[in-house]
Design a protein around this motif. Structure first.
Motif, mmCIF file in Angstrom:
data_model
loop_
_atom_site.group_PDB
_atom_site.id
_atom_site.type_symbol
_atom_site.label_atom_id
_atom_site.label_comp_id
_atom_site.label_asym_id
_atom_site.label_seq_id
_atom_site.Cartn_x
_atom_site.Cartn_y
_atom_site.Cartn_z
ATOM 1 N N MET A 34 0.878 -1.179 0.000
ATOM 2 C CA MET A 34 0.000 0.000 0.000
ATOM 3 C C MET A 34 0.908 1.219 0.000
ATOM 4 O O MET A 34 1.903 1.258 0.731
ATOM 5 C CB MET A 34 -0.935 -0.001 1.204
ATOM 6 C CG MET A 34 -1.840 -1.212 1.259
ATOM 7 S SD MET A 34 -3.097 -1.132 2.554
ATOM 8 C CE MET A 34 -4.379 -0.182 1.718
ATOM 9 N N ALA A 35 0.572 2.182 -0.823
ATOM 10 C CA ALA A 35 1.475 3.322 -1.000
ATOM 11 C C ALA A 35 0.707 4.633 -1.039
ATOM 12 O O ALA A 35 -0.484 4.668 -1.370
ATOM 13 C CB ALA A 35 2.276 3.167 -2.288
ATOM 14 N N TRP A 36 1.430 5.686 -0.705
ATOM 15 C CA TRP A 36 0.938 7.050 -0.875
ATOM 16 C C TRP A 36 1.822 7.746 -1.898
ATOM 17 O O TRP A 36 3.049 7.783 -1.747
ATOM 18 C CB TRP A 36 0.979 7.814 0.439
ATOM 19 C CG TRP A 36 -0.060 7.361 1.411
ATOM 20 C CD1 TRP A 36 0.082 6.452 2.409
ATOM 21 C CD2 TRP A 36 -1.417 7.808 1.471
ATOM 22 N NE1 TRP A 36 -1.102 6.288 3.086
ATOM 23 C CE2 TRP A 36 -2.043 7.121 2.533
ATOM 24 C CE3 TRP A 36 -2.173 8.734 0.747
ATOM 25 C CZ2 TRP A 36 -3.382 7.318 2.880
ATOM 26 C CZ3 TRP A 36 -3.502 8.931 1.079
ATOM 27 C CH2 TRP A 36 -4.097 8.228 2.138
ATOM 28 N N TYR A 37 1.194 8.270 -2.933
ATOM 29 C CA TYR A 37 1.844 9.116 -3.914
ATOM 30 C C TYR A 37 1.331 10.542 -3.710
ATOM 31 O O TYR A 37 0.269 10.757 -3.133
ATOM 32 C CB TYR A 37 1.510 8.665 -5.334
ATOM 33 C CG TYR A 37 2.219 7.409 -5.781
ATOM 34 C CD1 TYR A 37 1.834 6.157 -5.310
ATOM 35 C CD2 TYR A 37 3.283 7.474 -6.680
ATOM 36 C CE1 TYR A 37 2.483 5.006 -5.718
ATOM 37 C CE2 TYR A 37 3.944 6.327 -7.104
ATOM 38 C CZ TYR A 37 3.527 5.104 -6.623
ATOM 39 O OH TYR A 37 4.180 3.970 -7.029
ATOM 40 N N ARG A 38 2.082 11.503 -4.242
ATOM 41 C CA ARG A 38 1.605 12.873 -4.199
ATOM 42 C C ARG A 38 1.970 13.584 -5.490
ATOM 43 O O ARG A 38 2.964 13.259 -6.130
ATOM 44 C CB ARG A 38 2.178 13.616 -2.994
ATOM 45 C CG ARG A 38 3.681 13.803 -3.010
ATOM 46 C CD ARG A 38 4.122 14.465 -1.712
ATOM 47 N NE ARG A 38 5.546 14.804 -1.725
ATOM 48 C CZ ARG A 38 6.167 15.413 -0.732
ATOM 49 N NH1 ARG A 38 5.488 15.754 0.379
ATOM 50 N NH2 ARG A 38 7.457 15.688 -0.812
ATOM 51 N N GLN A 39 1.128 14.548 -5.850
ATOM 52 C CA GLN A 39 1.350 15.320 -7.065
ATOM 53 C C GLN A 39 1.267 16.799 -6.728
ATOM 54 O O GLN A 39 0.159 17.359 -6.562
ATOM 55 C CB GLN A 39 0.332 14.964 -8.147
ATOM 56 C CG GLN A 39 0.618 15.622 -9.481
ATOM 57 C CD GLN A 39 -0.153 14.982 -10.619
ATOM 58 O OE1 GLN A 39 -1.100 14.243 -10.409
ATOM 59 N NE2 GLN A 39 0.282 15.256 -11.836
ATOM 60 N N PRO A 40 2.416 17.468 -6.598
ATOM 61 C CA PRO A 40 2.416 18.913 -6.338
ATOM 62 C C PRO A 40 1.877 19.664 -7.544
ATOM 63 O O PRO A 40 1.907 19.147 -8.673
ATOM 64 C CB PRO A 40 3.886 19.235 -6.095
ATOM 65 C CG PRO A 40 4.546 17.921 -5.795
ATOM 66 C CD PRO A 40 3.773 16.913 -6.582
ATOM 67 N N PRO A 41 1.433 20.897 -7.359
ATOM 68 C CA PRO A 41 0.898 21.669 -8.477
ATOM 69 C C PRO A 41 1.920 21.817 -9.601
ATOM 70 O O PRO A 41 3.066 22.221 -9.359
ATOM 71 C CB PRO A 41 0.576 23.038 -7.850
ATOM 72 C CG PRO A 41 0.459 22.777 -6.395
ATOM 73 C CD PRO A 41 1.343 21.625 -6.086
ATOM 74 N N GLY A 42 1.533 21.461 -10.812
ATOM 75 C CA GLY A 42 2.401 21.619 -11.962
ATOM 76 C C GLY A 42 3.527 20.612 -12.070
ATOM 77 O O GLY A 42 4.408 20.768 -12.929
ATOM 78 N N LYS A 43 3.515 19.608 -11.209
ATOM 79 C CA LYS A 43 4.600 18.630 -11.226
ATOM 80 C C LYS A 43 4.045 17.214 -11.427
ATOM 81 O O LYS A 43 2.839 16.984 -11.369
ATOM 82 C CB LYS A 43 5.403 18.700 -9.927
ATOM 83 C CG LYS A 43 6.118 20.020 -9.728
ATOM 84 C CD LYS A 43 6.985 19.997 -8.481
ATOM 85 C CE LYS A 43 7.731 21.303 -8.296
ATOM 86 N NZ LYS A 43 8.592 21.285 -7.079
ATOM 87 N N GLN A 44 4.955 16.268 -11.629
ATOM 88 C CA GLN A 44 4.547 14.886 -11.830
ATOM 89 C C GLN A 44 4.252 14.205 -10.494
ATOM 90 O O GLN A 44 4.749 14.615 -9.436
ATOM 91 C CB GLN A 44 5.655 14.116 -12.553
ATOM 92 C CG GLN A 44 5.817 14.518 -14.008
ATOM 93 C CD GLN A 44 6.761 13.596 -14.759
ATOM 94 O OE1 GLN A 44 7.646 12.988 -14.163
ATOM 95 N NE2 GLN A 44 6.560 13.475 -16.057
ATOM 96 N N ARG A 45 3.442 13.168 -10.562
ATOM 97 C CA ARG A 45 3.152 12.378 -9.375
ATOM 98 C C ARG A 45 4.421 11.657 -8.929
ATOM 99 O O ARG A 45 5.180 11.139 -9.750
ATOM 100 C CB ARG A 45 2.043 11.374 -9.696
ATOM 101 C CG ARG A 45 1.402 10.718 -8.490
ATOM 102 C CD ARG A 45 0.224 9.864 -8.886
ATOM 103 N NE ARG A 45 -0.845 10.654 -9.508
ATOM 104 C CZ ARG A 45 -2.043 10.158 -9.798
ATOM 105 N NH1 ARG A 45 -2.325 8.886 -9.523
ATOM 106 N NH2 ARG A 45 -2.942 10.929 -10.374
ATOM 107 N N GLU A 46 4.623 11.616 -7.593
ATOM 108 C CA GLU A 46 5.823 10.984 -7.056
ATOM 109 C C GLU A 46 5.457 10.121 -5.860
ATOM 110 O O GLU A 46 4.472 10.386 -5.161
ATOM 111 C CB GLU A 46 6.840 12.053 -6.611
ATOM 112 C CG GLU A 46 6.317 12.984 -5.529
ATOM 113 C CD GLU A 46 7.274 14.118 -5.173
ATOM 114 O OE1 GLU A 46 8.203 14.378 -5.954
ATOM 115 O OE2 GLU A 46 7.084 14.721 -4.102
ATOM 116 N N LEU A 47 6.259 9.099 -5.634
ATOM 117 C CA LEU A 47 6.041 8.226 -4.491
ATOM 118 C C LEU A 47 6.492 8.923 -3.217
ATOM 119 O O LEU A 47 7.604 9.429 -3.154
ATOM 120 C CB LEU A 47 6.811 6.917 -4.669
ATOM 121 C CG LEU A 47 6.727 5.920 -3.522
ATOM 122 C CD1 LEU A 47 5.309 5.381 -3.374
ATOM 123 C CD2 LEU A 47 7.715 4.771 -3.744
ATOM 124 N N ALA A 48 5.620 8.913 -2.202
ATOM 125 C CA ALA A 48 5.979 9.486 -0.906
ATOM 126 C C ALA A 48 6.378 8.395 0.087
ATOM 127 O O ALA A 48 7.380 8.511 0.793
ATOM 128 C CB ALA A 48 4.817 10.305 -0.349
#
Length: 120
Positions: A34-48
């Motif tokens: 199970m994972a959490w990813y995040r996508q900052p404004p204007g950027k690509q989704r990344e693994l947190a």
């Protein structure tokens, strides 16, 4: 059908904390990582952060020491405790998990995302 539903996002001041939850529901046979990813404004989704079914964890360098991922296998739920939040943590946070629904079928599922905004 399987769904991942996130909750717990919101607006928080720098240095504050939030706890995200992601619950899986539906016809579930096995949940693997199970994972959490995040996508900052204007950027690509990344693994947190990611947690295996065994409980082993891994974190992105940018959140290491501040975020803690955990899971409750009985509830098919994963959590992300976020402390010492910074403005650069602002992003849409997505839950992700590969889930086996029966002997033959396994698929990668995503939640709808929850907004986390860190601002004074």
């Amino acid at each position: 059908q399987v769904q991942l539903v996130e909750s717990g996002g919101g607006l928080v001041q720098p240095g504050g904390s939030l706890r995200l939850s992601c619950a899986a529901s539906g016809s579930i046979f096995t949940i693997y990582n199970m994972a959490w990813y995040r996508q900052p404004p204007g950027k690509q989704r990344e693994l947190a952060a990611v947690i295996a079914s065994s409980g082993n964890t891994n974190y992105a360098d940018s959140v290491k020491g501040r975020f803690t991922i955990s899971r409750d296998n009985a509830k098919n739920t994963t959590y992300l405790q976020m402390n010492s939040l910074k403005p650069e943590d602002t992003a849409v946070y997505y839950c992700n998990a590969p889930i086996r629904t029966d002997r033959l079928n396994i698929r990668n599922y995503w939640g709808q995302g929850t907004q986390v905004t860190v601002s004074s």
